[in-house]
Design an enzyme around this catalytic site. Structure first.
Site, PDB file in Angstrom:
ATOM      1  N   CYS A  95      -4.569   7.786   9.209  1.00  0.00           N
ATOM      2  CA  CYS A  95      -4.764   7.213  10.549  1.00  0.00           C
ATOM      3  C   CYS A  95      -4.532   8.261  11.632  1.00  0.00           C
ATOM      4  O   CYS A  95      -3.616   9.082  11.530  1.00  0.00           O
ATOM      5  CB  CYS A  95      -3.799   6.044  10.766  1.00  0.00           C
ATOM      6  N   ARG A 153      -8.821  -0.402   4.550  1.00  0.00           N
ATOM      7  CA  ARG A 153      -7.948   0.568   3.865  1.00  0.00           C
ATOM      8  C   ARG A 153      -6.618  -0.074   3.489  1.00  0.00           C
ATOM      9  O   ARG A 153      -5.950   0.386   2.573  1.00  0.00           O
ATOM     10  CB  ARG A 153      -7.656   1.756   4.795  1.00  0.00           C
ATOM     11  N   LYS A 204       0.820  -1.216   0.000  1.00  0.00           N
ATOM     12  CA  LYS A 204       0.000   0.000   0.000  1.00  0.00           C
ATOM     13  C   LYS A 204       0.858   1.272   0.000  1.00  0.00           C
ATOM     14  O   LYS A 204       0.641   2.179  -0.808  1.00  0.00           O
ATOM     15  CB  LYS A 204      -0.905   0.004   1.247  1.00  0.00           C
ATOM     16  N   ASN A 205       1.838   1.323   0.898  1.00  0.00           N
ATOM     17  CA  ASN A 205       2.553   2.582   1.091  1.00  0.00           C
ATOM     18  C   ASN A 205       3.552   2.886  -0.026  1.00  0.00           C
ATOM     19  O   ASN A 205       4.121   3.976  -0.077  1.00  0.00           O
ATOM     20  CB  ASN A 205       3.242   2.598   2.460  1.00  0.00           C
ATOM     21  N   ARG A 247       1.016  14.536  13.293  1.00  0.00           N
ATOM     22  CA  ARG A 247       1.498  14.321  11.928  1.00  0.00           C
ATOM     23  C   ARG A 247       1.680  15.611  11.114  1.00  0.00           C
ATOM     24  O   ARG A 247       1.013  15.835  10.100  1.00  0.00           O
ATOM     25  CB  ARG A 247       0.587  13.323  11.190  1.00  0.00           C
ATOM     26  N   ASP A 259       4.462   0.579  12.196  1.00  0.00           N
ATOM     27  CA  ASP A 259       3.206  -0.007  11.701  1.00  0.00           C
ATOM     28  C   ASP A 259       2.975  -1.423  12.233  1.00  0.00           C
ATOM     29  O   ASP A 259       1.877  -1.953  12.112  1.00  0.00           O
ATOM     30  CB  ASP A 259       3.200  -0.032  10.163  1.00  0.00           C
TER      31      ASP A 259
HETATM   32  C1  EPZ Z   1       4.140   6.843   6.455  1.00  0.00           C
HETATM   33  O1  EPZ Z   1       3.449   7.943   7.029  1.00  0.00           O
HETATM   34  C2  EPZ Z   1       3.132   5.724   6.340  1.00  0.00           C
HETATM   35  N1  EPZ Z   1       2.003   6.175   5.525  1.00  0.00           N
HETATM   36  C3  EPZ Z   1       2.671   5.300   7.722  1.00  0.00           C
HETATM   37  O2  EPZ Z   1       1.894   4.144   7.556  1.00  0.00           O
HETATM   38  C4  EPZ Z   1       3.864   4.952   8.607  1.00  0.00           C
HETATM   39  O3  EPZ Z   1       3.403   4.740   9.918  1.00  0.00           O
HETATM   40  C5  EPZ Z   1       4.887   6.082   8.602  1.00  0.00           C
HETATM   41  O4  EPZ Z   1       5.243   6.429   7.245  1.00  0.00           O
HETATM   42  C6  EPZ Z   1       6.164   5.741   9.337  1.00  0.00           C
HETATM   43  O5  EPZ Z   1       6.779   4.631   8.753  1.00  0.00           O
HETATM   44  C7  EPZ Z   1       2.077   6.153   4.210  1.00  0.00           C
HETATM   45  O6  EPZ Z   1       3.079   5.782   3.614  1.00  0.00           O
HETATM   46  C8  EPZ Z   1       0.877   6.581   3.446  1.00  0.00           C
HETATM   47  P1  EPZ Z   1       6.486  10.050   8.354  1.00  0.00           P
HETATM   48  P2  EPZ Z   1       4.072   9.382   6.978  1.00  0.00           P
HETATM   49  O7  EPZ Z   1       6.441  11.297   7.556  1.00  0.00           O
HETATM   50  O8  EPZ Z   1       4.792   9.552   5.686  1.00  0.00           O
HETATM   51  C9  EPZ Z   1       7.024  13.262  11.901  1.00  0.00           C
HETATM   52  C10 EPZ Z   1       0.147   2.638   7.974  1.00  0.00           C
HETATM   53  O9  EPZ Z   1      -0.288   2.072   8.994  1.00  0.00           O
HETATM   54  N2  EPZ Z   1       6.995  14.291  10.828  1.00  0.00           N
HETATM   55  O10 EPZ Z   1       7.608   9.094   8.134  1.00  0.00           O
HETATM   56  O11 EPZ Z   1       3.006  10.360   7.330  1.00  0.00           O
HETATM   57  C11 EPZ Z   1       5.662  12.591  12.039  1.00  0.00           C
HETATM   58  O12 EPZ Z   1       4.809  13.349  12.875  1.00  0.00           O
HETATM   59  C12 EPZ Z   1       0.534   4.096   8.006  1.00  0.00           C
HETATM   60  O13 EPZ Z   1       0.264   2.079   6.862  1.00  0.00           O
HETATM   61  C13 EPZ Z   1       7.243  15.604  11.138  1.00  0.00           C
HETATM   62  O14 EPZ Z   1       7.464  15.976  12.289  1.00  0.00           O
HETATM   63  O15 EPZ Z   1       5.112   9.267   8.167  1.00  0.00           O
HETATM   64  C14 EPZ Z   1       6.038  11.239  12.616  1.00  0.00           C
HETATM   65  O16 EPZ Z   1       6.195  11.344  14.000  1.00  0.00           O
HETATM   66  C15 EPZ Z   1       0.114   4.817   9.214  1.00  0.00           C
HETATM   67  N3  EPZ Z   1       7.210  16.532  10.124  1.00  0.00           N
HETATM   68  C16 EPZ Z   1       7.409  10.953  11.992  1.00  0.00           C
HETATM   69  O17 EPZ Z   1       7.894  12.215  11.514  1.00  0.00           O
HETATM   70  C17 EPZ Z   1       6.986  16.186   8.838  1.00  0.00           C
HETATM   71  O18 EPZ Z   1       6.973  17.069   7.964  1.00  0.00           O
HETATM   72  C18 EPZ Z   1       7.385   9.983  10.836  1.00  0.00           C
HETATM   73  O19 EPZ Z   1       6.411  10.408   9.877  1.00  0.00           O
HETATM   74  C19 EPZ Z   1       6.742  14.842   8.522  1.00  0.00           C
HETATM   75  C20 EPZ Z   1       6.753  13.901   9.542  1.00  0.00           C
END
Ligand code: EPZ
Length: 416
Positions: A117, A397, A22-23, A122, A305
């Site tokens: 989610c 989803r 998915k991701n 985020r 995840d």
């Molecule tokens: C991706 O989310 C995945 N979603 C998530 O999968 C997964 O949990 C996550 O990566 C971490 O591996 C998709 O790919 C669609 P991040 P993403 O940006 O990209 C902080 C699932 O269950 N952050 O790596 O949104 C953020 O708050 C889902 O399949 C900032 O502070 O995750 C988090 O604490 C849920 N500023 C951390 O970084 C930013 O600009 C990691 O977030 C961006 C992120």
């Protein structure tokens, strides 16, 4: 509202085939916007996020055909501009990849703030920092994110937090920028590599994906391609945990075992037998298991995840396990649901202390997000009696055909 009903106690035994990731699939589908040619994306999971994304692509003007055999033909030549102010973007986080792809091709994009989610605040500050470094102007008004630029110029961008979304979005935005972009402290997840490979198949020039420094040499134009998405390491990890939780024995097929190493290592530490083959993994959980400690980290650390499914398993493993969530801000909401089933877990900030009990008891519970839903399914498979899981739209989803895949390997489960 649909529910999943599970009668616990059956060992899961047999073979399960893993779907596309998915991701990786979601940014790759959106990445087709980068070119005005036709693309065919294969090995897609048949999940609601993919069908909703097909709708989103049509809404911005793409010609889309989604085949139930798991491929999507996308023709983006008729997209005039990338504007999507519609609640549908709130159904998934990945809708924010329209920002990077739309900015790259049209130099202007407007999208409603993404959903996804509910696992913390985020923020998207790192995405914005990257777009601005490339020369874009970013405004957020009334929940709408607008990015525009006269031209995009390559730049050096250091990410303050390791972010999957920001790394992919900046990679997309920089693909056709003038000169070279370097992303430092980039995320290294397998889907970063898959998206980079996809863009390179379209004629892009991205190097270093999979390490923490990614170099993107801007190219003038990208062309269409056929591309097959990698297998879903999180779905695979979920079935590995299910095999251990039910003391079953599963051959998990169509996987890339190296992507699952953090899960394999932790399951082995608990006493589970895990055998890796070329593109499959055998998991035998019919042993007395030991408690372990887990800290979630960006790849190649233990994936956030799978924190939720793993806690469900640990809830019945003798001894005390400490689980520290360092990636997501608030990913323990589902623990209240596990407690309804008798689990003995206490949460203090980002740490959960899991005291293993002998057996969970079936109960009526609610999936609070996608992986929380998976955790409750695991709990239901282990529990005495009947577990009813509500709000399964979250599970749908991200898990293709969960109920029928589970039935084939011996679970007593139905969707009503
Ligand atoms: C991706 O989310 C995945 N979603 C998530 O999968 C997964 O949990 C996550 O990566 C971490 O591996 C998709 O790919 C669609 P991040 P993403 O940006 O990209 C902080 C699932 O269950 N952050 O790596 O949104 C953020 O708050 C889902 O399949 C900032 O502070 O995750 C988090 O604490 C849920 N500023 C951390 O970084 C930013 O600009 C990691 O977030 C961006 C992120």
């Amino acid at each position: 509202m649909d529910k999943v009903i599970i009668k616990g106690g059956n060992k899961l035994i047999g073979e399960v085939n893993i779907s596309g990731f998915k991701n990786a699939a979601l940014p790759i589908i959106i990445g087709t916007v980068l070119s005005s040619d036709k693309c065919r994306i294969e090995n897609l999971p048949m999940i609601s996020d993919v069908s909703n994304l097909a709708k989103i692509m049509k809404m911005i003007g793409a010609d889309v055909y989604l085949d139930e055999n798991g491929f999507m033909d996308i023709d983006t030549k008729n997209i005039q501009k990338c504007v999507l102010i519609d609640e549908i973007t709130r159904k998934m986080r990945a809708s924010y990849y329209l920002l990077g792809a739309g900015l790259s091709r049209f130099k202007e994009v407007e999208v409603l703030y993404p959903g996804g989610c509910d696992i913390g605040s985020r923020p998207i500050d790192q995405h914005i920092k990257g777009f601005e470094a490339l020369g874009a102007k970013v405004e957020i008004k009334h929940g709408v994110i607008k990015c525009s630029a006269d031209k995009l110029v390559g730049s050096k961008i250091y990410l303050d937090v390791v972010s999957v979304g920001a790394t992919i979005n900046i990679m997309m935005a920089a693909t056709m920028a003038e000169g070279t972009t370097i992303i430092e402290n980039a995320a290294k997840e397998p889907h970063i590599v898959d998206v980079a490979n996809f863009i390179n198949t379209m004629g892009g020039d991205i190097r270093g994906a999979g390490t923490d420094v990614i170099k993107i040499n801007g190219v003038e134009k990208l062309h269409g391609c056929n591309y097959s998405v990698i297998p879903d390491q999180i779905e695979a990890g979920t079935y590995m945990i299910m095999a251990a939780a039910t003391k079953g024995n599963l051959l998990i097929k169509n996987v890339i075992p190296v992507h699952l190493e953090p899960v394999t290592a932790k399951l082995r530490e608990m006493g589970v037998e895990v055998i890796e083959y070329g593109d499959s993994i055998q998991v035998n959980g019919d042993f007395d298991l030991k408690s372990i400690n887990i800290k979630t980290l960006p790849y190649p650390g233990f994936p956030t995840d799978l924190q939720q499914p793993m806690v469900a398993l640990l809830s019945t493993v003798e001894g005390t396990s400490i689980v520290n969530e360092t990636v997501s801000e608030s990913r323990f909401k589902y623990i209240d649901e596990l407690k309804r089933m008798g689990a003995n877990i206490s949460v203090d900030g980002n740490t959960a202390v899991v005291k293993g009990i002998y057996k969970l008891m079936g109960a009526e519970v609610r999936a609070t997000d996608l992986r929380a839903g998976a955790a409750l399914v695991i709990a239901g498979l282990m529990a005495d009696g009947i577990t009813e899981i509500r709000e399964i739209q979250h599970i749908e989803r991200g898990y293709e055909d969960l109920v029928s895949k589970l039935k084939k390997i011996g679970a007593n489960v139905k969707k009503v």
